[in-house]
Design an enzyme around this catalytic site. Structure first.
Site, PDB file in Angstrom:
ATOM      1  N   SER A  14      45.912 -40.063  39.063  1.00  0.00           N
ATOM      2  CA  SER A  14      47.062 -40.061  39.578  1.00  0.00           C
ATOM      3  C   SER A  14      48.652 -41.064  38.894  1.00  0.00           C
ATOM      4  O   SER A  14      49.137 -41.152  40.206  1.00  0.00           O
ATOM      5  CB  SER A  14      46.455 -40.320  40.789  1.00  0.00           C
ATOM      6  OG  SER A  14      47.882 -39.790  41.932  1.00  0.00           O
ATOM      7  N   SER A  38      50.982 -38.235  46.264  1.00  0.00           N
ATOM      8  CA  SER A  38      51.124 -37.859  45.625  1.00  0.00           C
ATOM      9  C   SER A  38      50.303 -36.719  44.750  1.00  0.00           C
ATOM     10  O   SER A  38      50.713 -35.918  44.444  1.00  0.00           O
ATOM     11  CB  SER A  38      49.769 -38.512  45.329  1.00  0.00           C
ATOM     12  OG  SER A  38      49.774 -39.958  44.513  1.00  0.00           O
ATOM     13  N   LYS A  56      51.966 -34.493  42.871  1.00  0.00           N
ATOM     14  CA  LYS A  56      52.065 -33.983  41.490  1.00  0.00           C
ATOM     15  C   LYS A  56      51.405 -32.792  41.192  1.00  0.00           C
ATOM     16  O   LYS A  56      51.535 -32.612  39.975  1.00  0.00           O
ATOM     17  CB  LYS A  56      50.709 -34.746  41.268  1.00  0.00           C
ATOM     18  CG  LYS A  56      51.462 -36.689  40.962  1.00  0.00           C
ATOM     19  CD  LYS A  56      50.415 -37.572  40.787  1.00  0.00           C
ATOM     20  CE  LYS A  56      50.945 -39.447  40.202  1.00  0.00           C
ATOM     21  NZ  LYS A  56      50.800 -40.048  42.157  1.00  0.00           N
TER      22      LYS A  56
END
Length: 380
Positions: A121, A61, A64
């Protein structure tokens, strides 16, 4: 090139800083239980510590961050607005992994999608933003990779906006530090989102997974990541006494481990190093003679503040050498490179920075140009 005395550096530093003649003890970098790590000073951009900085790793993640960077860029270019509403597609709604729990029947603002992407997230938020910006997540991933190359991220390739595993989706801890610093530098108005400790959407409250936000008042971002293959990753930023350091730790064993190992790095960088400002952006550090110009001299300096990171107490031993182009002949554009600054410590080069013209100098009249041509020919 003409060399300018290093006394310029001495003039730029305060007497109180120069008084720190004794170098403080700097211990070895603490042992970090992770696959790779990177610690850098934000102001100077210098590496304080690193292990396997260019090793190919799975970002999970942490991906991102680039999704956010392109979203912030779209806002800056007015291709999106914070108040604009978007609807999650079936592709976005069915995303695996962490989500902000978007409802296909309920439009959501870009502002809430950004919070859902950063704080929660949310993979569904990422896909929704990607489709709004690029039409499809596939095209958006191509934009992500292109932006990475523009930022100088040489070991990165993106295949999606979320960080879900893909063999061709990879990066390095050095590249992740570059991206993190770019977000803080290029979009300071949006960076505070990374310090939000929880966010509620669709009556579901989710906490920020960055444990350091709750434990260290100096930490104000940035992002966690986890997959089975990547382990537990964390990029953290800490600000203390006017300094900011960024740490990237990947491949740890648990959420607790990534917080503990990141904290070790951040404290090491803040406790044992300092980052004095040598020169201020836009201030003249010297002047050069100009030939064939409407003005006879040119003020030179830097387009941004010049910082250098050294062990605490070592600032007084810094040496600066500035070499400039000679002769300088008009016309000269504002920002044109006219030399190079080199700063070293005990013979080791710490940074090099181009020296620039602070103002433009237009070409002079016929007779002034003729006279300067004669002077140049005679070597005056």
């Amino acid at each position: 090139m003409k060399k300018i005395t290093s006394a310029l550096l001495v003039a730029a530093l305060s007497l109180s800083t120069l008084a720190q003649a004794n170098t403080a003890f700097v211990p070895p970098v603490p042992e970090i239980a992770g696959k790779a790590y990177f610690l850098m000073d934000f102001q100077s951009g210098q590496i304080i510590a690193a292990r396997d900085p260019d090793l190919r790793v799975e970002p999970a993640s942490l991906t991102k961050l680039m999704t956010a960077y392109l979203t912030f860029k779209a806002l800056k270019e007015k291709r999106l607005t914070l108040e604009q509403t978007l609807t999650v597609s079936q592709v976005g709604w069915k995303q695996e992994g962490s989500r902000m729990f978007l409802d296909p029947k309920v439009p959501v603002t870009v502002d809430n999608l950004i919070k859902g992407m950063i704080v929660q997230s949310g993979n569904d938020a990422c896909v929704t933003l990607a489709e709004a910006i690029a039409g499809s997540e596939q095209v958006f991933a191509q934009m992500m990779t292109a932006e990475a190359k523009r930022l100088g991220m040489k070991a990165t390739n993106f295949k999606n906006s979320t960080g879900l595993p893909d063999p061709e989706h990879f990066t390095s801890v050095r590249d992740l530090a570059t991206l993190s610093a770019a977000i803080i530098h290029d979009f300071p108005q949006y960076y505070p989102t990374y310090s939000i400790k929880s966010f509620t959407y669709n009556n579901i409250t989710q906490p920020n997974r960055n444990l350091l936000l709750y434990r260290d008042p100096n930490v104000d971002g940035m992002k966690t990541g986890h997959t089975e293959g990547a382990g537990y990753n964390l990029i953290a930023s800490s600000r203390r006494d006017g300094r900011r350091v960024l740490s990237v730790v990947v491949g740890t064993a648990s959420p607790e481990a990534r917080a503990v190992e990141s904290s070790k790095l951040l404290n090491y960088g803040l406790q044992f190093f300092e980052t004095p400002k040598l020169y201020t952006a836009g201030q003249a550090v010297s002047t050069l003679p100009v030939y064939k110009g409407a003005a006879s001299t040119l003020a030179i300096g830097f387009d941004r503040d010049v910082h250098v990171t050294v062990a605490k107490g070592a600032t007084s031993r810094l040496k600066a050498e500035m070499k400039t182009l000679q002769p300088v002949i008009a016309p000269i554009k504002q920002g044109q490179e006219v030399g190079k600054l080199t700063v070293s410590l005990d013979g080791k080069v710490l940074l090099e920075r181009p020296v620039q013209a602070l103002k433009a100098v237009e070409e002079g009249g016929f007779f002034s140009r003729l006279w300067d041509s004669i002077k140049l020919w005679l070597g005056w």
